[in-house]
Write a protein that holds these residues in place. Structure first.
Motif, PDB file in Angstrom:
ATOM      1  N   PRO A  69       0.829  -1.208   0.000  1.00  0.00           N
ATOM      2  CA  PRO A  69       0.000   0.000   0.000  1.00  0.00           C
ATOM      3  C   PRO A  69       0.865   1.261   0.000  1.00  0.00           C
ATOM      4  O   PRO A  69       1.945   1.283   0.590  1.00  0.00           O
ATOM      5  N   TYR A  70       0.375   2.307  -0.661  1.00  0.00           N
ATOM      6  CA  TYR A  70       1.092   3.582  -0.687  1.00  0.00           C
ATOM      7  C   TYR A  70       0.084   4.715  -0.865  1.00  0.00           C
ATOM      8  O   TYR A  70      -1.040   4.501  -1.329  1.00  0.00           O
ATOM      9  N   THR A  84      -2.770   0.315  -3.844  1.00  0.00           N
ATOM     10  CA  THR A  84      -1.972  -0.883  -3.578  1.00  0.00           C
ATOM     11  C   THR A  84      -1.215  -1.288  -4.833  1.00  0.00           C
ATOM     12  O   THR A  84      -1.818  -1.483  -5.895  1.00  0.00           O
ATOM     13  N   ALA A  85       0.088  -1.391  -4.699  1.00  0.00           N
ATOM     14  CA  ALA A  85       0.931  -1.848  -5.807  1.00  0.00           C
ATOM     15  C   ALA A  85       1.110  -3.358  -5.703  1.00  0.00           C
ATOM     16  O   ALA A  85       1.422  -3.882  -4.631  1.00  0.00           O
ATOM     17  N   SER A  86       0.896  -4.045  -6.813  1.00  0.00           N
ATOM     18  CA  SER A  86       1.098  -5.492  -6.867  1.00  0.00           C
ATOM     19  C   SER A  86       2.405  -5.759  -7.612  1.00  0.00           C
ATOM     20  O   SER A  86       2.501  -5.541  -8.820  1.00  0.00           O
ATOM     21  N   THR A 154       7.083   2.254 -12.048  1.00  0.00           N
ATOM     22  CA  THR A 154       6.427   1.165 -12.775  1.00  0.00           C
ATOM     23  C   THR A 154       5.227   0.639 -12.001  1.00  0.00           C
ATOM     24  O   THR A 154       4.174   0.334 -12.584  1.00  0.00           O
ATOM     25  N   HIS A 155       5.368   0.538 -10.692  1.00  0.00           N
ATOM     26  CA  HIS A 155       4.292   0.008  -9.859  1.00  0.00           C
ATOM     27  C   HIS A 155       3.654   1.068  -8.964  1.00  0.00           C
ATOM     28  O   HIS A 155       2.488   0.940  -8.589  1.00  0.00           O
ATOM     29  N   PHE A 156       4.408   2.085  -8.603  1.00  0.00           N
ATOM     30  CA  PHE A 156       3.877   3.139  -7.734  1.00  0.00           C
ATOM     31  C   PHE A 156       3.548   4.356  -8.601  1.00  0.00           C
ATOM     32  O   PHE A 156       4.431   5.132  -8.973  1.00  0.00           O
TER      33      PHE A 156
END
Length: 282
Positions: A69-70, A84-86, A154-156
């Protein structure tokens, strides 16, 4: 005299420092880590090995996914919302490790060290209730750590106040396995870590696991496996219907055999007339 004493102490310290440095360099030279994921038929599964003195001392295979989570700034520019980043553990990740008689570590890193996943293993001796074997060895994971950088875009996506954070486990005792054996678990195992980012909970999901951090007897080969409780239950659920079917079939066969035997015992042979004159009426 005081100057000579001071010089001697400095020389001794310098010698000890050099010896320590050389020792560390020798240990580093003797230990090497390898990513063997190319040998796996599962594209989501990674294989890592740590070798010491030319022999494998730690091996790990698993597929990993991290739910992180961020914070993101809301559209009003004031409030913060949580996304939420997976993140999936990629093939080709870097690996480092350390082996020891009672402690071992595995460090996996990727995306220019934006992610560092660390597993810490410990071997313990436990008392048993068996009078013939008072003590037994087990190994387990006693700590898990994930370092991640929310500035990795890339994810955040549009992370608020991006930067590095560390998520740690708390009083962990996972994958408890008898000494000298490897841990196997096909089912997904979930761990929750607390992050330095406002105590957010980071979830780690590992599956298709095969790990052994101690007592590997043959190079690049796991020792006898110990299945996790979840796999044992699933195997029991798969086997139980078959066993019940076999037992039921056996009961039916035994019942039919007893019934057939009973019919034979109770069957009466036809009575032939003793008076021959009665044959005429037959």
């Amino acid at each position: 005299m005081e100057l000579r004493s001071f010089s001697t102490m400095d020389t001794a310290r310098l010698v000890l420092y050099l010896l320590g440095t050389v020792t560390r360099l020798v240990v580093m030279a003797e230990q090497e880590s390898e990513n063997l994921s190319g040998l796996s038929n599962n594209p989501d599964k990674d294989i890592f090995a740590v070798r010491e003195n030319g022999t494998t001392c730690l091996m790990a295979e698993f597929a990993g996914r991290f739910m992180i989570p961020y914070d993101v700034l809301a559209l009003n520019g004031i409030d913060l919302i949580t996304e939420t980043a997976s993140v999936t553990l990629p093939r080709g990740a870097g690996v480092e490790g350390r082996c020891g008689p009672n402690e071992a570590e595995l460090h996996i890193f990727w995306a220019n060290n934006a992610y560092i996943f660390r597993l810490f293993f410990v071997k313990e001796t436990r008392h048993t209730k068996d009078p013939n074997q008072k003590e037994s060895e087990i190994w387990k994971i006693n700590k898990v750590q994930l370092v991640y950088d929310t500035s990795e875009t890339t994810h955040f996506i549009s992370a608020y106040n991006p930067g590095k954070h560390t998520a740690n486990s708390h009083k962990l005792s996972a994958f408890v396995t008898p000494g000298g054996r490897s841990y196997v678990c096909t089912a997904q195992q979930t761990l929750t870590l607390l992050s330095t980012d406002h105590q957010k909970g980071v979830t780690i999901a590992l599956s298709d696991i095969h790990i052994q951090p101690f007592d590997i007897q043959n190079d690049f080969m796991f020792s006898d496996s110990y299945k996790c409780i979840t796999d044992q239950h699933e195997q029991l659920e798969e086997t139980l219907p078959l066993v019940l079917g076999l037992v039921l079939g056996l009961i039916i066969v035994i019942t039919l055999a007893i019934y057939h035997f009973h019919l034979k015992l109770t069957a009466q042979e036809p009575q032939l007339p003793r008076d021959r004159s009665l044959y005429k009426n037959m």
